[in-house]
Design an enzyme around this catalytic site. Structure first.
Site, short mmCIF file in Angstrom:
data_model
loop_
_atom_site.label_atom_id
_atom_site.label_comp_id
_atom_site.label_asym_id
_atom_site.label_seq_id
_atom_site.Cartn_x
_atom_site.Cartn_y
_atom_site.Cartn_z
CE LYS B 72 -3.77 -7.30 1.81
NZ LYS B 72 -5.22 -7.41 1.73
CB THR B 74 4.14 -2.47 4.11
OG1 THR B 74 3.35 -1.34 3.78
CG2 THR B 74 5.48 -2.02 4.66
NE ARG B 95 -4.74 -6.06 -4.70
CZ ARG B 95 -5.56 -5.84 -3.68
NH1 ARG B 95 -6.87 -5.82 -3.88
NH2 ARG B 95 -5.09 -5.63 -2.48
CE LYS B 106 -3.16 13.23 3.51
NZ LYS B 106 -1.81 13.53 3.97
CB ALA B 274 -11.02 -7.18 -2.81
CG PHE B 302 -11.11 -7.07 1.31
CD1 PHE B 302 -10.78 -5.72 1.34
CD2 PHE B 302 -12.26 -7.43 0.61
CE1 PHE B 302 -11.57 -4.75 0.71
CE2 PHE B 302 -13.05 -6.48 -0.03
CZ PHE B 302 -12.69 -5.14 0.02
CG PHE B 382 2.99 -0.45 13.81
CD1 PHE B 382 2.79 -1.55 12.98
CD2 PHE B 382 2.37 0.75 13.47
CE1 PHE B 382 1.99 -1.45 11.86
CE2 PHE B 382 1.58 0.85 12.34
CZ PHE B 382 1.38 -0.25 11.52
CD1 TRP B 410 6.18 1.22 7.18
CD2 TRP B 410 7.34 1.96 8.95
NE1 TRP B 410 5.86 2.54 7.37
CE2 TRP B 410 6.55 3.02 8.45
CE3 TRP B 410 8.17 2.19 10.06
CZ2 TRP B 410 6.55 4.29 9.03
CZ3 TRP B 410 8.17 3.45 10.64
CH2 TRP B 410 7.36 4.48 10.13
#
Lengths: 557, 557
Positions: B72, B74, B95, B106, B274, B302, B382, B410
């Protein structure tokens, strides 16, 4: 009517911080700005200065504080401006202020009158975030210790012997002693815990004594966080928190550049407690300043019995520094209080009380000289001081083989401190200092405590029960015997009784507790009540703090 | 081999932040720099933009998240860059990241691949200190409440009913539930207490919904901190903490300007939870961006059932905003997972599973349209996605009367997102939106919950016992009936069962608890387990985080 400190600070004609950096030869790429009037100096730049010669190091310290106020920071800033005014390349190094206490009593200005460092509001609020980073690094270790216990406690930590407390940069007495990990299996093993204020964190002491980030990480790793049932220590390194803590501290480790009201450069960096820690600004700020300026004026916490002693025996020892001159700040008013006058009566001339109070000053002069460093007394001038009173101080100091110079930086800025600056520069340039710490590294720990108690406090004896002596012995056996000691006693007296002013003799120094700060690298010797988490007063100053219609901060000062 | 996100971020050719500000017409005096690549925008400048026309507002939301990832943020960043690439003046609003969780799992990058916001490391560390300021302001209020009780409790706070918990920005399960004020008279009255993580603080929600500092102070003052024995509320304003808290937050209130990898401007500001909060970046960032750019791309937390719903019903309602277009992010992989494929098997083509999984996407499309806003589906591409799979999604979306556009930001940055950008701009420019929140302010609270449950979750009923219904009624009697509701349920399903993927019907929504956030201005409706203080995993990522020899951060990503 005279302007208040905050009015003077707001009227300051600040120069862009890049311009201040230029005076020191720091290009704008090497200055990380925080707003237009604050910046951090890059590590790359600092590394590039290593081969330069050091400037002269001048320590500003003071008599035992009285409610009359001494103006140690004010004199530090005033002397820095004075040196610049007489054509010297000088800079100032002082400590950062802690956030929490500002919401209890009024916030601490960085200096006062016409000898201040700006931006004053921000230095009393978040500044460049250094203390927040220290709180974060400390909190990460705290969370990782309990997390380690939660997931099986492979290191076999005795949960009754976790010595790593938590911290918050707020005066919050409700957190002094808590029971943590309540609420069932998912929240861990219930145990007693508690919070100190951030400036009391050993992370702060490590950061302020570290030479660089590698040294910082080593110190953090060396910190003892808990003991096992067999009393063997568990280190921060065992918890594997030292790397991530160093990452959190990488910006906080860089000195903060700001300016005086007269646009001279100042580093404001680090602020360890002056009781359970050494109470000086960071080593990296001082050593960097010595490469950038010909004269560096810095200060130490509390009076010279605590502040200067720790500056010499801890900071200078560890950082390989040697002061060229010490300026001992005194005021006529404080002499009067030491001579028995009540605060309400300070307005009236009282030469006899001044003379009587000079005993305190005299002992500090002698103490500082015993480190092999020349001393100048700065009489920080207050409007009501009379000629006769000032003369009484000067005569007393002259009789001690030193010199007392009146300084009017509070009222007049550098114009008022030029005489002091000239004399300090002369002494520093003359190379009269022959500095040595008071004791050798290999002296046994208890003997180090005795040395300070007898030679600095002029006490007869040190009292310590067997448990304490055994603990010191145990640390010596574990290889910590070569550490310096860090005395935590009242700042108001040479003795451990805060009401005993002047220059007492024949007293005893009872040790209540000893603590090992293995990362910072000293043994803390607690003599009396030491508060590591202050509370707020009945009416906290926070109730009056707010933004006015112009968006300015009101009530903080 | 493809570069990692962090390698791409480090190779970014960042422009000085002043140059990014110039693109928006912000002069360097109005940009408060934090280093060379981050800055805050001055309030003066923001005030000067009030009379300008608003740009178009584009919300990026997503299907229910699956372990396959949706991208989202990205897509938000990629779309922003795409709009700039086709010659539009666009900016992105997202945010800030929470510090604590980075040391557990991570750290979260701000975007990914060639659609990122930089500087990535700093956005995952202290950034500009906003969250530290929120922690400080929250902690000040905490300390002042217990201090008030300590000094006589004039407000007659029932110490069993102090609802203001403490916060720390760290995953520390040991602090979830504690007993505070132990250790005797000087430390106060022992009582149960606990800590949440900073992003869960109502201070965060207030800051993110406030229009300016005055509004912020009012909201802070309105927060309920405790109740008396007679159940009457005690407000932050009664404790007199709201002024000082506003002072602590004055810089945190200013939006942070950074840049994308393609040097386009982005505001990264605020980050409320959220679940128990509304999960959007600050109102001040979004409203300011709308004055500076012709297209503002922002995101919500979310999936669309929670994030978009709250964006519309809470943020837009309170800030007077209306989105011009919604971009719903989906991936072929997530469709497959919704269609029943296990994560390990996502590599194999499975058109039938994609078709089956589209039910989840279809419902979100319908839901968003019910707000009167046009929807475009972005298929975040992807590498392994096959032509047939993509086509299956596109056909499904077309049958819903919408359009699904493939976006390769991406892999290719703005080159990959130009088609999406063109279509989004067309839709936004066409003025097709006719936005209205889902319910009116004056609808009773329970009916608001039912409206969301039935119209967004497609549930049959809301289950709530008498105690909860009575509580809602009591708040209505106290004047809080006009507030929107903030649903806290699992993000993984339209239902309250996280394992129920796709587009379930016939389910019930049981309410476990309701909470009043009187300062932020919403009623939190808790359906299921909501964790407000995460813990660290067995092997926290902190163990691997450290500085490498080049002084770069390793292990954070």
């Amino acid at each position: 009517m005279a302007l208040t400190d905050i009015e003077i600070a707001r009227a300051a004609k600040k120069r862009p911080i890049q311009e201040i950096g230029e005076k020191l030869g720091i290009g704008s790429d090497d200055l990380l700005p925080y707003g237009h009037d604050k910046a951090k100096v890059s590590q790359t730049f600092i590394n590039g200065t290593k081969s330069k010669e050091n400037g002269k190091l001048i320590l500003v310290t003071a008599i035992n504080p009285t409610p009359a106020g001494e103006g140690k920071t004010t004199t530090t800033v005033g002397l820095g401006d004075g040196l610049n005014a007489i054509g010297k390349k000088a800079m100032v190094c002082i400590r950062e202020a802690s956030l929490g206490p500002n919401f209890g009593m009024k916030g601490g200005a960085a200096g006062g009158g016409y000898a201040q460092v700006v931006p004053m509001e921000e230095m009393n609020l978040h500044f460049t975030g250094d203390f927040h980073a220290i709180t974060s690094a400390h909190s990460l270790l705290s969370a990782m210790i309990d997390n380690h216990i939660y997931w099986g406690n492979e290191l076999e930590i005795d949960i009754r012997r976790v010595v790593w407390r938590r911290v918050v940069d707020m005066n919050d007495r409700a957190l002094r002693q808590i029971t943590a990990s309540l609420g069932g299996v998912a929240n861990g093993f219930p145990r007693e815990a508690g919070f100190d204020i951030t400036v009391a964190s050993e992370v702060m002491a490590c950061l302020c004594l570290a030479n660089d980030l590698d040294d910082l990480q080593k110190r953090l790793g060396d910190m003892i966080v808990a003991y096992r049932r067999d009393r063997s220590p568990v280190y921060c390194r065992d918890i594997k928190a030292d790397g991530a803590m160093t990452v959190l501290l990488k910006d906080a480790m860089q000195p903060n550049l700001v300016q005086t009201l007269e646009n001279n450069p100042a580093f404001v960096h680090g602020g360890p407690f002056a009781n359970i820690a050494h109470g000086c600004n960071s080593v990296i700020a001082t050593t960097t300043a010595l490469k950038l300026a010909d004269y560096v004026v810095t200060e130490a916490g509390f009076g010279a019995d605590l502040g200067a002693e720790k500056f010499m025996n801890i900071k200078c020892r560890k950082a390989g520094l040697a002061p060229d001159c010490v300026v001992l700040v005194a005021t006529v008013r404080a002499m009067k209080m030491n001579g028995g006058v009540a605060k309400a009566d300070l307005g009236a001339e009282n030469v006899e009380a001044v003379k009587a109070g000079c005993a305190n000053l005299g002992r500090h002069i002698g103490n500082v000289k015993s480190f092999g460093v020349p001393v100048v007394v700065a009489i920080n001038h207050f409007t009501g001081d009379t000629e006769a009173e000032v003369q009484a101080v000067q005569e007393f100091v002259a009789a001690q083989g030193s010199e007392a110079i009146i300084s009017r930086h509070w009222a007049d800025g550098s114009k008022g401190s030029e005489a002091l600056a000239r004399r300090v520069a002369e002494i520093a340039d003359a190379g009269m200092a022959n500095f040595a710490p008071l004791y050798a590294d290999d002296m046994p720990l208890f003997q180090k405590i005795e040395t300070i108690a007898k030679r600095i406090y002029h006490a007869d004896e040190v009292l310590a029960d067997k448990k304490i002596r055994d603990q010191l012995k145990a640390w010596e056996d574990q290889g910590y015997g070569n550490l310096p000691v860090c005395m935590a006693k009242t700042q108001y007296s040479f003795s451990t009784d805060p009401n005993l002013r002047g220059a007492p003799t024949g007293h005893s120094v009872p040790i209540r507790e000893v603590r090992l700060s293995a990362g910072a690298g000293f043994v803390v010797v607690v003599c009396g009540d030491i508060m590591t988490m202050p509370g707020l007063p009945r009416v906290p100053s926070a109730e009056k703090i707010g933004l006015n219609e112009a968006g300015e901060v009101e009530g903080l000062f």
